[in-house]
Scaffold this motif. Sequence first.
Motif, PDB file in Angstrom:
ATOM      1  N   ALA B  85       0.871  -1.193   0.000  1.00  0.00           N
ATOM      2  CA  ALA B  85       0.000   0.000   0.000  1.00  0.00           C
ATOM      3  C   ALA B  85       0.900   1.232   0.000  1.00  0.00           C
ATOM      4  O   ALA B  85       0.973   1.965   0.990  1.00  0.00           O
ATOM      5  CB  ALA B  85      -0.921  -0.013   1.226  1.00  0.00           C
ATOM      6  N   LEU B  86       1.586   1.468  -1.099  1.00  0.00           N
ATOM      7  CA  LEU B  86       2.575   2.550  -1.147  1.00  0.00           C
ATOM      8  C   LEU B  86       1.902   3.909  -1.059  1.00  0.00           C
ATOM      9  O   LEU B  86       0.895   4.157  -1.729  1.00  0.00           O
ATOM     10  CB  LEU B  86       3.387   2.470  -2.450  1.00  0.00           C
ATOM     11  CG  LEU B  86       4.315   1.266  -2.602  1.00  0.00           C
ATOM     12  CD1 LEU B  86       4.981   1.286  -3.978  1.00  0.00           C
ATOM     13  CD2 LEU B  86       5.364   1.244  -1.508  1.00  0.00           C
ATOM     14  N   PRO B  87       2.466   4.801  -0.249  1.00  0.00           N
ATOM     15  CA  PRO B  87       1.896   6.152  -0.120  1.00  0.00           C
ATOM     16  C   PRO B  87       2.434   7.099  -1.185  1.00  0.00           C
ATOM     17  O   PRO B  87       2.746   8.244  -0.897  1.00  0.00           O
ATOM     18  CB  PRO B  87       2.347   6.561   1.288  1.00  0.00           C
ATOM     19  CG  PRO B  87       3.666   5.877   1.458  1.00  0.00           C
ATOM     20  CD  PRO B  87       3.585   4.586   0.688  1.00  0.00           C
ATOM     21  N   LEU B  88       2.567   6.612  -2.406  1.00  0.00           N
ATOM     22  CA  LEU B  88       3.136   7.394  -3.512  1.00  0.00           C
ATOM     23  C   LEU B  88       2.135   7.484  -4.649  1.00  0.00           C
ATOM     24  O   LEU B  88       1.419   6.514  -4.944  1.00  0.00           O
ATOM     25  CB  LEU B  88       4.432   6.734  -4.016  1.00  0.00           C
ATOM     26  CG  LEU B  88       5.567   6.611  -2.995  1.00  0.00           C
ATOM     27  CD1 LEU B  88       6.680   5.728  -3.539  1.00  0.00           C
ATOM     28  CD2 LEU B  88       6.101   7.991  -2.622  1.00  0.00           C
ATOM     29  N   ARG B  89       2.133   8.649  -5.312  1.00  0.00           N
ATOM     30  CA  ARG B  89       1.190   8.861  -6.416  1.00  0.00           C
ATOM     31  C   ARG B  89       1.527   7.984  -7.623  1.00  0.00           C
ATOM     32  O   ARG B  89       2.674   7.596  -7.815  1.00  0.00           O
ATOM     33  CB  ARG B  89       1.254  10.326  -6.861  1.00  0.00           C
ATOM     34  CG  ARG B  89       0.718  11.297  -5.847  1.00  0.00           C
ATOM     35  CD  ARG B  89       0.805  12.697  -6.420  1.00  0.00           C
ATOM     36  NE  ARG B  89       0.448  13.686  -5.430  1.00  0.00           N
ATOM     37  CZ  ARG B  89      -0.823  13.990  -5.120  1.00  0.00           C
ATOM     38  NH1 ARG B  89      -1.818  13.400  -5.740  1.00  0.00           N
ATOM     39  NH2 ARG B  89      -1.070  14.895  -4.197  1.00  0.00           N
ATOM     40  N   THR B  92       5.023   8.246 -10.554  1.00  0.00           N
ATOM     41  CA  THR B  92       5.922   9.324 -10.108  1.00  0.00           C
ATOM     42  C   THR B  92       7.391   8.914 -10.059  1.00  0.00           C
ATOM     43  O   THR B  92       8.246   9.792  -9.925  1.00  0.00           O
ATOM     44  CB  THR B  92       5.545   9.826  -8.699  1.00  0.00           C
ATOM     45  OG1 THR B  92       5.394   8.710  -7.849  1.00  0.00           O
ATOM     46  CG2 THR B  92       4.279  10.633  -8.720  1.00  0.00           C
ATOM     47  N   GLU B 114       1.749  -2.597  -6.871  1.00  0.00           N
ATOM     48  CA  GLU B 114       2.020  -1.252  -6.366  1.00  0.00           C
ATOM     49  C   GLU B 114       3.285  -0.665  -6.989  1.00  0.00           C
ATOM     50  O   GLU B 114       3.322   0.525  -7.327  1.00  0.00           O
ATOM     51  CB  GLU B 114       2.146  -1.273  -4.840  1.00  0.00           C
ATOM     52  CG  GLU B 114       0.816  -1.287  -4.113  1.00  0.00           C
ATOM     53  CD  GLU B 114       0.108   0.053  -4.272  1.00  0.00           C
ATOM     54  OE1 GLU B 114      -0.567   0.233  -5.310  1.00  0.00           O
ATOM     55  OE2 GLU B 114       0.250   0.909  -3.380  1.00  0.00           O
ATOM     56  N   ARG B 117       2.349   0.532 -10.306  1.00  0.00           N
ATOM     57  CA  ARG B 117       1.510   1.737 -10.241  1.00  0.00           C
ATOM     58  C   ARG B 117       2.339   3.008 -10.086  1.00  0.00           C
ATOM     59  O   ARG B 117       2.046   4.034 -10.705  1.00  0.00           O
ATOM     60  CB  ARG B 117       0.517   1.613  -9.068  1.00  0.00           C
ATOM     61  CG  ARG B 117      -0.420   2.805  -8.905  1.00  0.00           C
ATOM     62  CD  ARG B 117      -1.361   2.663  -7.723  1.00  0.00           C
ATOM     63  NE  ARG B 117      -0.705   2.658  -6.429  1.00  0.00           N
ATOM     64  CZ  ARG B 117      -0.236   3.743  -5.801  1.00  0.00           C
ATOM     65  NH1 ARG B 117      -0.377   4.938  -6.345  1.00  0.00           N
ATOM     66  NH2 ARG B 117       0.357   3.636  -4.626  1.00  0.00           N
TER      67      ARG B 117
END
Lengths: 61, 189
Positions: B85-89, B92, B114, B117
Motif C-alpha cells: 500500500a505505497l503512499p506514492l502517487r 511518479t 504497487e 503503479r
Amino acid sequence: MRRDLQEILCCPVCHGDLDLAVITEDEVEVLEGTLHCRACGIDYPIEDGIPNLLPPGEGAF
Amino acid sequence: MDDPFEAHAAEYDRWFEEHPAEFRAELARVRRMLPAPGPRTVEVGAGSGRFAAALGVPLGIEPSRALGRMARERGVEVVRGRAEALPLRDGTCPGVLMVTVICFLGDPAPALREARRVLEPGGILVLAFIERGGAIERMYAAREGKRRFLSRARFYSADEVSALLRTAGLVPLEVDARGGFCVIAAGRA
C-alpha cells in the motif's frame, strides 16, 4: 520530511491528496506534524522527520 | 507485534559489516541494472538504508521504525509505509528498487502491482532476491543463527518471479541469476 516530498506522497488507502500541517521544522525539513487525508479523515503523523504512512491499524509497532 | 526487524534491527544491520564482500558484490549487480537515481527514485523495503545510501537512492519506504531511523541517519529520506500500500502517487518514480523484500511478504503480488503503479512510463523496477534452492538459501538453512530473519521467508525461482511480474503488468527486461542471488530489471507492460 522535506516539504517537496509532499508532491509525490498520497494516502496509502485512497491515494488522495494529503494536507501538510507543520508543528516543528528546521531549515531543511518538517520534523513534527501531520499529513491529513480529507477523504478518509485520517491524520498521518510525522515524527522525528519521518512521516508514518502505514495503513491505519498497522502503525503500532 | 512480534516483528523481528523491529526488535533486532541492529542485528539485521550488522550483516552488512560482517559480510562486506557479499554486500559489495550484490551492490555492484544491483547498480548495473538500476538507472542512475533521480530525486524520485525509491527503494521499497529500504531496511537500514545500506543499499539506498550506497546507490544514491534518495527515498526509502520502510515499515519498521527502528530500521527507518537507521536509514535516515544514512541520509535517506524515509517514509514509513507498506510495499502493498505505497503512499506514492501513480507514475511518479523513474526507478523502484526492492532488495530481498519479496521473500518476507505473505504474497508478493500486491507489492508488485504497487511497484508498477508508482513507476513512471519508461521507468524501471529492479527486483533482487535470494533464489529458491540456490546457494545462498542452502547456506542460510544450514546456519541456525540466521533463522531469526529467514524462518518466515518464502523463496522463489527466477522463473516464478518473472511470472509474478508479468501477472502484475510488468515485463522482465533483463535477468541476472548467479550464485543464488537474482537481479531482474522490469518495465511496465
